[in-house]
Design a protein around this motif. Structure first.
Motif, PDB file in Angstrom:
ATOM      1  N   LYS A 162       0.733  -1.298   0.042  1.00 56.76           N
ATOM      2  CA  LYS A 162       0.029  -0.001  -0.101  1.00 56.76           C
ATOM      3  C   LYS A 162       0.772   1.316  -0.147  1.00 56.76           C
ATOM      4  O   LYS A 162       0.641   2.336  -0.615  1.00 56.76           O
ATOM      5  N   GLU A 163       1.988   1.277   0.601  1.00 59.31           N
ATOM      6  CA  GLU A 163       2.881   2.697   0.721  1.00 59.31           C
ATOM      7  C   GLU A 163       3.351   2.614  -0.655  1.00 59.31           C
ATOM      8  O   GLU A 163       3.823   3.653  -1.023  1.00 59.31           O
ATOM      9  N   LYS A 168       1.055   4.023  -2.818  1.00 61.72           N
ATOM     10  CA  LYS A 168       0.854   5.245  -2.550  1.00 61.72           C
ATOM     11  C   LYS A 168       1.777   6.277  -3.171  1.00 61.72           C
ATOM     12  O   LYS A 168       1.676   7.500  -3.778  1.00 61.72           O
ATOM     13  N   ASP A 169       3.107   5.750  -3.024  1.00 59.50           N
ATOM     14  CA  ASP A 169       4.097   6.662  -3.243  1.00 59.50           C
ATOM     15  C   ASP A 169       4.509   6.520  -4.681  1.00 59.50           C
ATOM     16  O   ASP A 169       5.006   7.688  -5.293  1.00 59.50           O
ATOM     17  N   GLU A 183       1.078   6.394 -10.457  1.00 62.51           N
ATOM     18  CA  GLU A 183       0.671   7.340 -11.261  1.00 62.51           C
ATOM     19  C   GLU A 183      -0.394   6.884 -12.500  1.00 62.51           C
ATOM     20  O   GLU A 183      -0.160   5.793 -12.741  1.00 62.51           O
ATOM     21  N   GLU A 200      -7.769  -1.174  -3.030  1.00 62.99           N
ATOM     22  CA  GLU A 200      -6.696  -0.241  -3.692  1.00 62.99           C
ATOM     23  C   GLU A 200      -6.677  -0.568  -5.223  1.00 62.99           C
ATOM     24  O   GLU A 200      -6.369   0.454  -5.748  1.00 62.99           O
ATOM     25  N   ARG A 238      -9.042   2.183  -6.309  1.00 64.27           N
ATOM     26  CA  ARG A 238      -8.408   3.247  -6.380  1.00 64.27           C
ATOM     27  C   ARG A 238      -7.301   3.569  -7.685  1.00 64.27           C
ATOM     28  O   ARG A 238      -7.319   4.659  -8.025  1.00 64.27           O
TER      29      ARG A 238
END
Length: 634
Positions: A175-176, A179-180, A183, A222, A225
């Motif tokens: 998840k991190e 998130k990072d 794109e 996720e 998303r």
């Protein structure tokens, strides 16, 4: 790098996975490759494991990651210190004694390269190539007793090094990582721990972490998303009911595979699921500048409550994101939006419950060729002894001067002499426009001329306004090569089928009314010839009773939107709406989401041409946000 090393690197094979890995995707590579997007920004694989797909694709831009620190250390060493790693591996021997000696080493006291060499050695010589740790995090898989394992595959390690050098390698939770680094336009391959989750699952064999049902659900969120962000996603998992539940809205295919890690050969079969997620078509939240066709400059604009003249570019910016040929304008009003779509060469179906609005659409949307001639205009303006004098008698001293009222009655009588329905519509539209332009503020909620500011429109006679309006409407008539239709009727009963439906209904607000009949009863009566209306003779304005509409209450508006969205659920939906209206923005989003797979809202700063009952809420009543709700399917 010396000359011999350069020659070796120039002859390197296609890299393949360095490790034998539980859940590796070697046998699904053909299927995975056939589903890789043709174009993407960068490749991301946060459950990297053996990396079979990555080594096959060899992307130039990539982020690979895993929560297993030993695994990430290995790939980092292969990328940066492959020759030193090869040297260490060459010194290792496949004996049971050597295996247990290396297995017992304290990795905290080893260099990164030594740790990497240990990882490869144990993987190649342990039972079934498993990676399993105890509660202390210590590797505890027994010796595999293989006769000749390929502990040091030099060509492949060097080939893998080249592929790994140019990408980013990160250790961390998926998840991190996403998130990072994720794109819009990226391609993300997800190969999480498979269902069912149990103490015997593959995942527990190569990591000390857990991945339960709630983790699978979080992963599905996720994925949603990522799709919303505009990413391409492929996900593999077992053919488990929960997988179908979590990813049912996406494309799912089932494939027969073998399980090599099970000691019982009869259980070495399985079904893998491939979930393919296309990026959701993402609209531009802040509308970009667009140029409208020159034809739009010919539209005869007028002051009309709720007109979207100033929002045309925003509406087209959103609409142009989609492919469509037909459009239904359910509440056409001034017809400016219908005209904009017509000028974009779309087939337009225009509808409005107000007769004068439908008349505008008849004259400029449905009509592709007919115009009023000079002789027609002359006939329309010629006094007619058969004029009934209804306007002159009924509205004397209310809205216009005596001579203007007489002229209105003259044109009313003469319009009936026109045989062509489109010429009649142009004449009626021109008379309506003349009355709106001649009337201060363009409305009929008051009598007299107290808002007369001396501007040109008020100085011209009504006949001069009429002749000018005919010229403007004549100029606006054009043929877009489509059979367009204009309908006068209730939007709730319109049966047009269109690729796109544009909805701009009366906005309900407790702070103001949305009664178009109250504001425009005079011109509405003019087009209807005051037939079929219930006159309220006792009122000062001589208005008639308003039409019933569901948009006169919050509940009525809510139910009406629900019905409209349901009826037109197969179409792309665009709804113009105001921030000071009810139902609320959140309610509208929830309503539309019942029938469309994806809903977005675009906010546009907007100031109406005049405020409604501004004294009730302050001087800035007419400063609102205009919303464009957009509902569409993938």
């Amino acid at each position: 790098m010396n000359t011999i090393q350069l020659e070796l690197y120039n002859e390197l094979p296609q890299p393949k996975p360095i490790l034998k890995w539980a859940g590796g995707k070697q046998q699904m590579l053909d299927i995975l490759q056939s589903n890789v997007p043709k174009q993407f920004n960068k490749y991301i694989e946060p459950f990297f494991g053996g990396g079979a797909l990555f080594f096959t694709l060899q992307p130039n831009k990539a982020v690979i990651a895993d929560s297993n620190p030993e695994l990430i250390n290995l790939y980092t060493v292969v990328a940066n210190n492959v020759e030193e790693l090869i040297s260490l591996l060459k010194e290792m021997n496949n004996t049971e004694e050597e295996f247990y000696r290396i297995r017992s080493l304290d990795i905290t006291k080893m260099s990164a390269v030594e740790q990497a060499a240990r990882t490869i050695f144990l993987n190649k010589t342990c039972f079934n190539g498993l990676y399993r740790v105890n509660r202390k995090g210590e590797f505890n898989v027994p010796y595999g007793k293989y006769k000749n394992p390929n502990i040091c595959d030099e060509p492949n390690l060097r080939a893998a090094s080249i592929a790994l050098k140019r990408i980013k390698i990160v250790q961390g939770d998926y998840k991190e990582i996403l998130k990072d680094y994720a794109e819009p336009g990226d391609f993300i391959y997800l190969d999480p721990p498979y269902l069912p989750i149990s103490k015997y699952s593959d995942f527990k064999r190569y990591t000390k972490e857990q991945f339960y049902e709630e983790d699978q659900r979080e992963l599905a969120e996720e994925v949603d998303r990522l799709a919303e962000m505009g990413c391409h996603v492929l996900l593999t998992n077992s053919n488990h009911p929960l997988v179908h539940e979590l990813y049912g809205k996406y494309k799912i295919s089932v494939h027969q595979t073998k399980r090599y890690i099970n000691s019982d050969a009869t259980k070495r079969t399985g079904e893998d699921v491939l979930v393919k997620v296309e990026p959701i078509k993402k609209l531009i939240i802040v509308p970009k500048p667009v140029e409208l066709p020159k034809q739009m400059e010919l539209f005869p604009a007028t002051r009309y409550m709720g007109s979207k003249q100033s929002l045309l570019k925003d509406i087209w910016t959103v609409a142009s994101e989609f492919e469509f040929e037909t459009v239904l304008d359910l509440f056409s009003g001034s017809s400016v939006v219908s005209y904009m779509f017509k000028s974009q060469n779309k087939q337009v179906f225009s509808n409005d419950y107000m007769a004068f609005s439908a008349c505008f659409a008849k004259s400029m949307i449905e009509n592709n060729q007919y115009r009023l001639s000079d002789e027609d205009v002359k006939m329309l303006c010629t006094p007619n002894p058969n004029a009934d004098g209804f306007v002159t008698e009924t509205f004397r001293d209310l809205y216009f001067a005596e001579e203007d009222n007489i002229f209105i009655d003259t044109v009313r009588a003469n319009i009936k002499m026109l045989k062509n329905e489109y010429k009649k519509a142009i004449a009626q539209s021109a008379l309506v426009r003349a009355c709106l332009k001649k009337r201060p503020r363009g409305i009929f909620t008051y009598t007299g001329h107290r808002y007369d500011d001396g501007r040109r429109d008020l100085l011209l006679s009504l006949e001069e306004q009429f002749v000018e309006a005919v010229s403007l409407i004549n100029s606006a008539v054009f043929d877009n090569g489509k059979t367009n239709k204009a309908r006068h009727g209730d939007a709730m009963e319109a049966r047009f089928k269109a690729d796109m439906v544009y909805i701009d209904p009366p906005y309900y607000s407790p702070l103001s009314d949305n009664e178009y009949v109250r504001r425009y009863h005079f011109i509405e009566g003019l087009v209807r010839d005051w037939k079929g209306v219930e006159m309220q003779w006792h009122t000062k304005t001589k208005k008639f009773k308003s039409y019933p509409t569901p948009f006169s209450s919050e509940k009525g508006a809510y139910d009406a939107f629900n019905q409209l969205f349901k009826r037109h659920r197969e179409s792309i939906l665009i709804v113009s709406y105001s921030s000071n209206s009810l139902p609320t923005k959140d309610d509208m989003l929830k309503l539309m989401s019942k029938y469309k797979a994806h809903v977005e809202v675009i906010e546009v700063d907007h100031r109406y041409s005049f405020g409604n009952q501004g004294h009730k809420v302050g001087d800035n009543k007419n400063e609102v946000k205009e919303y464009l709700f957009v509902g569409f399917d993938r």
